[in-house]
Design an enzyme around this catalytic site. Sequence first.
Site, PDB file in Angstrom:
ATOM      1  N   GLU A   1       0.829  -1.208   0.000  1.00 22.63           N
ATOM      2  CA  GLU A   1       0.000   0.000   0.000  1.00 22.63           C
ATOM      3  C   GLU A   1       0.869   1.265   0.000  1.00 22.63           C
ATOM      4  O   GLU A   1       1.872   1.330   0.697  1.00 22.63           O
ATOM      5  CB  GLU A   1      -0.912  -0.008   1.228  1.00 22.63           C
TER       6      GLU A   1
ATOM      7  N   LYS B   1      -9.139   2.915  -3.269  1.00 17.28           N
ATOM      8  CA  LYS B   1      -9.579   2.328  -2.001  1.00 17.28           C
ATOM      9  C   LYS B   1     -10.953   2.864  -1.616  1.00 17.28           C
ATOM     10  O   LYS B   1     -11.174   4.071  -1.560  1.00 17.28           O
ATOM     11  CB  LYS B   1      -8.547   2.655  -0.919  1.00 17.28           C
TER      12      LYS B   1
ATOM     13  N   CYS C   1      -6.029  -2.789   1.773  1.00 15.14           N
ATOM     14  CA  CYS C   1      -5.906  -2.727   3.230  1.00 15.14           C
ATOM     15  C   CYS C   1      -7.260  -2.811   3.935  1.00 15.14           C
ATOM     16  O   CYS C   1      -7.873  -3.859   3.973  1.00 15.14           O
ATOM     17  CB  CYS C   1      -5.123  -1.484   3.636  1.00 15.14           C
TER      18      CYS C   1
END
Length: 288
Positions: free
Chosen positions: A53, A126, A163
């Site tokens: 990430e 994300k 994540c």
Amino acid sequence: MPRIIKSGLIQMSLPKTEGEGTIKEIMDAMIQKHIPYIEKAGEQGVQILCLQEIFSTPYFCPGQDAKWYASAESVPGPTTDLMATYAKKYNMVIIVPIYEREQAGVLYNTAAVIDADGTYLGKYRKSHIPHTNGFWEKFFFRPGNLGYPVFQTKYAKVGVYICYDRHFPEGARCLGLNGAEIVYNPSATVAGLSQYLWKLEQPAHAAANGYFMGCINRVGEEKPWSIGKFYGSSYFVDPRGQIFAQASEDKDELLVSEFDLDVIDEVRSTWQFFRDRRPETYGKITEL
């Protein structure tokens, strides 16, 4: 013929941090630290490689310092262009998680997907953004607005989840329904409750949706934030939910593994959950 894929994951500690150089110098140091590992992956014949990430920066979200906005860049942009040269050189798909600047004040936590010939295929932003002690991500990132795309690369249909996304099964399901064969989850997560969930949630997504996953976490402690130890433990998991390759908790590492995409068909044919799944009913559930 079996559809054998060789994939790689890179977990990396920070070589230079806040106070040890300018933001540009910190980013350059992190990118340069990755390049030998990217080269090593290419030399080993890795076909699909995923980085961690926001791979080119520290995980700066434990603070709320607007100066880190300067580390965001366009996607595609300079860093994805650089990665495209390695993709083309080694005939290797590369997933490049990066801090994206769409325009002034519009910033995302993004992963670009570059095909094996260096072509930029697109990006995932994300979707789920945490905002709690040590993870003040809403200060830095807008929630993603591109849905859950799946990219047809030279070697496989690839999806990306990033994540904190992994705590939510809905997007993982969407990626499966959209045809993903491999889902990569680049992360930055520290020891504590998440370490237990790290080996629970993603195998569950893989088993529930009948695809492979490559899960990446950085390593080491990052000052001055010092929120804890990034525990690495990057791994691959198969469509049965079985982890079959795993990296260390504390070392910079390229994890490489081979697996057969035909296992997806075998698993789905055994359990028939894709036949029995009822996606047309899900909308009614969300309307309750």
